[in-house]
Design a protein around this motif. Structure first.
Motif, mmCIF file in Angstrom:
data_model
loop_
_atom_site.group_PDB
_atom_site.id
_atom_site.type_symbol
_atom_site.label_atom_id
_atom_site.label_comp_id
_atom_site.label_asym_id
_atom_site.label_seq_id
_atom_site.Cartn_x
_atom_site.Cartn_y
_atom_site.Cartn_z
ATOM 1 N N ASP A 994 0.831 -1.214 0.000
ATOM 2 C CA ASP A 994 0.000 0.000 0.000
ATOM 3 C C ASP A 994 0.857 1.252 0.000
ATOM 4 O O ASP A 994 0.547 2.235 -0.679
ATOM 5 C CB ASP A 994 -0.908 0.029 1.240
ATOM 6 N N LEU A 995 1.915 1.201 0.792
ATOM 7 C CA LEU A 995 2.766 2.379 0.894
ATOM 8 C C LEU A 995 3.448 2.681 -0.433
ATOM 9 O O LEU A 995 3.558 3.842 -0.838
ATOM 10 C CB LEU A 995 3.806 2.185 2.003
ATOM 11 N N VAL A 996 3.891 1.628 -1.097
ATOM 12 C CA VAL A 996 4.491 1.837 -2.416
ATOM 13 C C VAL A 996 3.469 2.524 -3.311
ATOM 14 O O VAL A 996 3.772 3.509 -3.995
ATOM 15 C CB VAL A 996 4.908 0.496 -3.061
ATOM 16 N N HIS A 997 2.264 1.997 -3.238
ATOM 17 C CA HIS A 997 1.212 2.536 -4.079
ATOM 18 C C HIS A 997 0.961 4.016 -3.769
ATOM 19 O O HIS A 997 0.793 4.835 -4.666
ATOM 20 C CB HIS A 997 -0.059 1.718 -3.884
ATOM 21 N N LYS A 998 0.962 4.329 -2.506
ATOM 22 C CA LYS A 998 0.736 5.720 -2.113
ATOM 23 C C LYS A 998 1.814 6.623 -2.679
ATOM 24 O O LYS A 998 1.532 7.710 -3.190
ATOM 25 C CB LYS A 998 0.736 5.843 -0.589
ATOM 26 N N VAL A 999 3.045 6.177 -2.566
ATOM 27 C CA VAL A 999 4.130 7.009 -3.099
ATOM 28 C C VAL A 999 3.998 7.130 -4.612
ATOM 29 O O VAL A 999 4.209 8.206 -5.178
ATOM 30 C CB VAL A 999 5.503 6.433 -2.696
ATOM 31 N N GLN A 1000 3.600 6.040 -5.252
ATOM 32 C CA GLN A 1000 3.399 6.107 -6.696
ATOM 33 C C GLN A 1000 2.333 7.136 -7.047
ATOM 34 O O GLN A 1000 2.497 7.935 -7.957
ATOM 35 C CB GLN A 1000 2.986 4.729 -7.234
ATOM 36 N N MET A 1001 1.247 7.122 -6.295
ATOM 37 C CA MET A 1001 0.170 8.066 -6.550
ATOM 38 C C MET A 1001 0.637 9.504 -6.321
ATOM 39 O O MET A 1001 0.274 10.421 -7.037
ATOM 40 C CB MET A 1001 -1.039 7.781 -5.652
ATOM 41 N N LEU A 1002 1.438 9.625 -5.289
ATOM 42 C CA LEU A 1002 1.935 10.943 -4.919
ATOM 43 C C LEU A 1002 2.776 11.550 -6.045
ATOM 44 O O LEU A 1002 2.699 12.731 -6.351
ATOM 45 C CB LEU A 1002 2.812 10.769 -3.679
ATOM 46 N N ILE A 1003 3.575 10.683 -6.650
ATOM 47 C CA ILE A 1003 4.447 11.166 -7.706
ATOM 48 C C ILE A 1003 3.631 11.427 -8.984
ATOM 49 O O ILE A 1003 3.844 12.400 -9.686
ATOM 50 C CB ILE A 1003 5.583 10.163 -7.959
ATOM 51 N N GLU A 1004 2.704 10.543 -9.204
ATOM 52 C CA GLU A 1004 1.811 10.670 -10.346
ATOM 53 C C GLU A 1004 1.068 12.001 -10.315
ATOM 54 O O GLU A 1004 0.987 12.730 -11.292
ATOM 55 C CB GLU A 1004 0.803 9.520 -10.307
#
Lengths: 1006, 218
Positions: A994-1004
């Motif tokens: 989930d955390l990876v995903h959050k960071v991905q979203m953040l960068i996106e």
């Protein structure tokens, strides 16, 4: 007579009731009930008295001296719950008797079931009521008692309390509450002298309630990264969370104080409903005073967890912050008192009916105290000597201060209206409600305001106040508008500038995110559900399909399945070599066989090389033995073989020790030192050379000079080894020249001295092939440095292999031997780095899973390409720490600030072991497998630095505990050390993804 | 309830180190001291591990916060960061391994240099129970201890012999130094902190018997 009997029973029951109440109160006011609590002992005593009352004497076994034991044993035969208790008690008693002798084996047992926690030790108090106590702590006492009451004829006389159709069931139901409590583990007196263990902290946390993540709104917005709970859109989730929050809030905790609590306060939640009894409580926190009323149905633990959370009664529960309450109406009736809260918007809350007996008054008095110092009741309660607080005596019905309500007319006032006022804080706090009060003045009957409030407030506030808080922009009732407009404009400016700065900070924040974090994750998201089924993991079926149809399978798809669901254990053995790069996806069987053949040949060769060298090393140790022996200052019994080995190592390791950190670089005296070298090679370890060397060593080992005995002893070949650590280039050259003749050892020595040059290493190692037999035959084939280094590394490996996971079933002596073989082979090829503690940990799970030496060797070599960077001087560790810092700062600013303020442990040393060993020491073996394969797959799916997110997940999983206990650097290291092997690996992995995903979203989300 | 309060109540907090070569039994000593048990499945320490315990030394409650370090010298760059501000140290060698004994000088230099100057060190010859394999005599080690102003005990983490004593003696020496004024707990990096109890004593006027160091700690 009958009544006397009844009185006895009533007394017995009353005792239990009293103790139950005590213990429940303890549970509420403290965060947990300690197993050593005197309340438990008292309760057990009271219950035992009831159980023993009129026990049938003639029933078999009841003549025994320990009646409780007899009773439980007998009941246990027909009632399975009681049977389990019998079992438990017997175990406890055995432990208590044979604690000393069985200490070690117990320890071993404990390790095996490491998740199950500690075996309790028994204190004398615990033994006293061991039966009842065990049943209570196992949470089945109520069931046992109920069983006894239902089957009373078998065990009790007719007059027994338990045989009583009323008292028996009452006793059972009284015990429901205490049986729902959590009791913390019993601790020995010793434990009071240490900090709470990680287990205890986690348990305490669990008792206090599940995580309610309260990101304080005042903090910097977390950039859309919200707590885990809030993302769940289902209203059910919200309801459950709210329910939990409510239950949790009923407990006294560090943030709020319980001022008042009373059960059986009736509330009629709806018009068409009967009044429901519930628990009324008053809670004070730093900022506010809150009234809560919870229906009894939610309080008594008869509902299951899920039922509890979904119960409609949650809708009826009241939570009223007193900042919203303007006045309180009280009615006194014969049957008690009624209280109605009226909030500033004029809404009346459902009436609270207090039972008789001054409860209404004591509530008011608690409330009055709670409002202090800022607020007060108007009119205040009177204090009467001897009686404490009383209702104010009012002379007239329609007095200025308070007004009687409705039909009550004559005699003394029984109805009151109290207002809540905040003198002196009009504009700082609760500006809204104060304005109303002020506006209407004290002369109006308070309840008349209700319908007026909402319209009234704005105008009146304008006229009465210059406070910016109270200035509504649409105000039109005041003629003098100029100052007001100025005010409005300045406010507007402030708002805009604030918004701007907020936005600016946000932008800066985002740019930090992008620069620091964008390299940490892959930017394209590969989801688990497209195509669906990835979370089921890589199963045997899928794998066999892949094997049949390799060309049509995409590597990425398989990896995605591994990432989201792991690998079925049976096929780990087959899949791991792919993940680690030993095989490549899509390879045909033939190609795989080729790879295996190459690796096998290589492994055999390396094995032969170092084993040959080992023989020489051992031989050398033996030969040199007499020389050392004579130099021993201590003539005590010594195992000469070991002695010799250790002896040499000691000097080496000392020197390495110094050179690594360049603390005291030895004086350059290489030319002299190098000279004895050839001599020594001619006959290593002869007494003559040792003496020569020893002289050198005395000069050389200056740091040792304070240690006469060890100086005597300081030895031999250590000099050379210290030189090869890089202090004497000249020496190396000379050495190379001297040895030109033998092709074998030459390159090996180079390998040693030129660690930075792997390109040279390989071909040269190849040359060694020829020297294999040669090496075995001739000791001179190896340079002294090489022999010393090998000896040192072998010694270190042996030390660690012996103690590597010795409790894990796999590591029998033969398998430890295999572990050693693979380890030595790897180290032989990397003598420049040598063996470093931790390598064994990394190899062990590979060997366990693959159960094949060559494969483990190959996979380990692949694994170490990444992992070796984490070892000292590898440099990756600091990068990890820096990344952790950025991630926590971005993802959990609250925790970050806490870490910062508590002695700045943002250097994250508590993660050291995590990164060094890929969490191997933090998890149980099965979990290590699961975590490792996800780390390997993540490289291709989401992030090459997935370990960071696992680390972050570990921190997040315990963030409330870290926060609530205000842990500092030492606490947190201790906590995680103790918590090792107790983590829920699947949950951690889930959070990490989930955390990876959050960071991905953040960068996106630019 | 008083018990909970007690666990928070101590007069001093001392930071301790356990140092010495790999495999000398540092973690086992710590485990024996805290749990009173021998840890027979101990794995080599990676990074740093922890223990803390409150002991009573001459009527004062002292909380020892003990940092157990990795032994392999390769990790020294990591472990040395923990040295700072240690008040006491157990310097451990293995009586059955001369290698570990010979390394003592280096550990000693390290501790004196990186921890506080006045660090109180006790030398522990561990594995006393393995007397048959002894390689370092008691006499030799005690001479070494004398020359380097160390206290000295031979210990056994297996049997527990002298384990508690080692920690207590070291703590006692530190307390003595505080009382004689030789050590100033107020100085930065002394590795000593006042506990709640000491503070409470200081604040309470009735108990004028504050630790001596208070008077001379100026």
């Amino acid at each position: 007579m009958g009544s006397a009997e009844d009185a006895v029973k009533e007394k017995l029951l009353w005792n239990v009731k009293k103790e139950v109440k005590q213990i429940m109160e303890e549970a509420v006011t403290r965060k947990f009930v300690h197993e050593d609590s005197s309340h438990i002992i008292a309760l057990c005593g009271a219950v035992e008295a009831c159980l023993l009352h009129q026990l049938r004497r003639r029933a078999a076994g009841f003549l025994r001296s320990d009646k409780m034991a007899a009773l439980f044993t007998k009941v246990g035969k027909t009632c399975p719950v009681a049977g389990e208790i019998c079992h438990k008690v017997q175990e406890l008693q055995q432990q208590a008797e044979g604690r000393k002798p069985s200490g070690v084996s117990q320890e071993a047992l404990r390790r095996q079931g490491s998740a199950s926690g500690k075996a309790p030790a028994l204190s004398p108090q615990a033994l006293k009521h061991v039966w009842v106590r065990t049943a209570l702590i196992e949470k089945v006492l109520d069931k046992v008692v109920q069983y006894l009451a239902e089957n009373c004829s078998k065990y009790y006389e007719k007059e027994a309390l338990l045989a009583d159709p009323v008292f028996g069931p009452i006793l059972a139901s009284l015990l429901v509450g205490p049986c729902a409590l959590e009791y913390t583990k019993l601790k020995t007196a010793d434990h009071y002298w240490t900090d709470p263990s990680a287990d205890e902290l986690v348990q305490r946390h669990r008792i206090r309630g599940p995580p309610t993540r309260q990101d304080s709104p005042a903090k910097r917005p977390a950039l859309g990264i919200r707590k885990r709970h809030s993302s769940g859109s289902a209203s059910e989730d919200r309801l459950a969370a709210c329910a939990r929050e409510c239950v949790e809030s009923l407990h006294q905790n560090s943030r709020t104080r319980l001022l008042y609590g009373k059960n059986h306060v009736l509330v009629q939640p709806k018009e068409d409903m009967e009044a429901v009894p519930g628990y009324l409580s008053l809670h004070q926190s730093a900022e506010s005073l809150t009234l809560k009323w919870t229906p009894n149905q939610l309080m008594n633990g008869t509902l299951g967890d899920s039922e509890l959370e979904k119960s409609v009664y949650w809708d009826y529960a009241l939570v009223v912050p007193f900042s919203q309450v303007v006045c309180i109406h009280c009615h006194q009736q014969k049957s008690g008192g009624t209280l109605v809260l009226v909030s500033q918007d004029g809404i009346q809350r459902p009436p609270l009916h207090f039972p008789q007996g001054g409860h209404l008054l004591s509530f008011l008095s608690c409330l009055e105290n709670g409002l202090l110092p800022r607020g007060q009741l108007e009119p205040p309660l009177w204090t009467q000597q001897g009686k404490g607080k009383v209702f104010p005596k009012l002379r007239k019905r329609s007095s200025i201060r308070s007004v009687d309500m409705e039909e009550m007319g004559t005699g003394r006032a029984t109805d009151y209206v109290f207002r809540i006022i905040y003198p002196g804080h009009r504009h700082e706090h609760n500006a809204g409600d104060m304005i109303e009060m002020q506006g209407f003045g004290p002369s109006l009957p308070a309840w008349h305001l209700e319908p007026l409030c909402s319209q009234g407030s704005s105008c009146l506030s304008c006229s009465s106040s210059s406070s910016p808080h109270a200035t509504p922009s649409h105000c039109s009732c005041i003629p003098d508008r100029l100052p007001l407009r100025l005010l409005c404009e300045s406010m507007k400016r402030q708002i805009v500038s604030r918004a701007f700065y907020g936005w600016l900070a946000h932008c800066r924040h985002l740019s930090t995110v992008r620069t620091h974090l964008s390299a940490l994750v892959h930017h394209s998201v590969i989801p688990p559900d497209r195509p669906p089924g990835a979370s089921a993991g890589l199963t045997k079926d899928v794998w066999s399909k892949y094997q049949k149809d390799k060309k049509n399978y995409k590597e990425l798809e398989l990896l995605r399945q591994v990432y989201y669901g792991g690998i079925e254990h049976e096929i780990r053995k087959d899949v791991w070599p792919f993940l680690l790069g030993h095989y490549k996806f899509g390879m045909s069987k033939k190609e795989m066989e080729q790879v295996d053949a190459v690796v096998a040949a290589r492994y055999q060769q390396v094995l032969a090389e170092w084993k040959a060298c080992e023989v020489v090393v051992r031989q050398r140790e033996r030969e040199a033995h007499p020389a050392t022996r004579t130099k021993f200052s201590s003539g005590s019994s010594i195992d000469s073989h070991v002695q010799r080995l250790i002896h040499r190592d000691s000097t080496i390791s000392n020197d390495v020790f110094i050179s690594v950190d360049d603390l005291e670089p030895p004086e350059p005296q290489d030319p002299e030192d190098s000279r004895p070298k050839p001599e020594q090679e001619a006959g290593p370890g002869t007494p003559g050379t040792a003496v020569v060397e020893q002289q050198h060593s005395v000069e050389f080992d200056s740091p040792d000079s304070g240690l006469p005995s060890s100086r005597n002893y300081s030895v031999a070949s250590g000099i050379q080894s210290s030189l090869d650590e890089g202090q004497s280039v000249g020496f190396e050259e000379e050495d190379g020249g001297g040895e030109e003749g033998s092709s074998g050892p030459g390159p090996a020595a180079h390998t040693l001295r030129e660690p930075q040059d792997p390109s040279q290493e390989k071909p040269q190692a190849g040359e060694l092939e020829a020297g294999e037999e040669l090496a075995a035959v001739c000791a001179a084939a190896y340079t002294i440095e090489l022999l010393d280094t090998v000896a040192l590394n072998l010694h270190r490996i042996d030390k660690d292999v012996q103690r590597c996971d010795r409790n894990y079933w796999y590591f029998t002596p033969p398998n430890l031997e295999r572990l050693r073989d693979v380890m030595c082979s790897y180290v032989w090829e990397h003598l420049d780095v040598g063996y470093v503690q931790g390598m064994c940990d990394l190899l062990a799970p590979l060997l366990v899973t693959l159960d094949n030496d060559q494969l483990a060797y190959s996979c380990f070599s692949h694994l170490m390409k990444r992992m070796s960077q984490n070892f000292p001087n590898g440099g990756a560790m600091d990068t990890h720490f820096a990344n952790m810092r950025s991630l926590i700062q971005i993802l959990d600013s609250e925790l970050f600030e806490l870490m910062h303020q508590n002695g700045d442990y943002t250097h994250f040393y508590f993660c050291y072991r995590w990164f060094l060993l890929d969490f191997k020491r933090e998890l149980l073996y099965e979990d290590v497998f699961a975590v490792w394969e996800v780390i390997w797959a993540a490289r291709h799916i989401s992030s090459e630095h997935f370990v960071l997110f696992i680390a972050l997940a570990l921190v997040e999983a315990y963030r409330e505990i870290i926060r609530d206990n205000n842990m500092d650097f030492t606490d947190i290291i201790k906590f995680f050390n103790e918590r090792a092997e107790h983590h829920d690996a699947q949950e951690i992995l889930r959070i990490a993804r989930d955390l990876v995903h959050k960071v991905q979203m953040l960068i996106e989300n630019k | 309830m008083s018990q909970t309060a007690m666990s928070e109540t101590y007069d001093f907090l001392f930071k301790f180190l356990v140092i010495g070569n790999a495999g000398t039994g540092k973690s086992c000593l710590l485990h024996q001291f805290i749990e009173k048990k021998f840890k027979d499945d101990s794995n080599h320490t990676i990074g740093v591990e922890f223990g803390s315990k409150i002991i009573n030394v001459g009527g004062k409650y002292v909380k020892l916060q003990i940092w157990d370090t990795a032994g392999q010298e390769r990790f020294r760059s990591v472990t040395r960061s923990y040295y700072r501000g240690a008040a006491g140290a157990l310097l451990v060698y293995d009586i059955t391994s001369r290698e570990t004994y010979n390394a003592l000088t280096n550990w000693l230099t390290d501790a004196r240099m990186l921890a506080s100057q006045n660090i109180v060190i006790i030398l522990c010859g561990n594995k006393k129970d393995l007397d048959a394999d002894r390689e370092v005599t008691f006499l030799e080690a005690s001479r070494f201890a004398q020359e380097n102003e160390l206290m000295f005990l031979e210990t056994s983490a297996l049997t527990g012999e002298n384990v508690e004593e080692a920690f207590v003696q070291c703590a006692r020496k530190i307390l003595n130094k505080i009382e004689s004024g030789e050590l100033d707990p107020e100085r930065m990096g002394s590795g000593i902190q006042y506990g709640d109890a000491a503070l409470r004593q200081l604040r309470s006027p009735r108990r004028a018997q504050a630790p001596n160091a208070q008077e001379c700690g100026c």
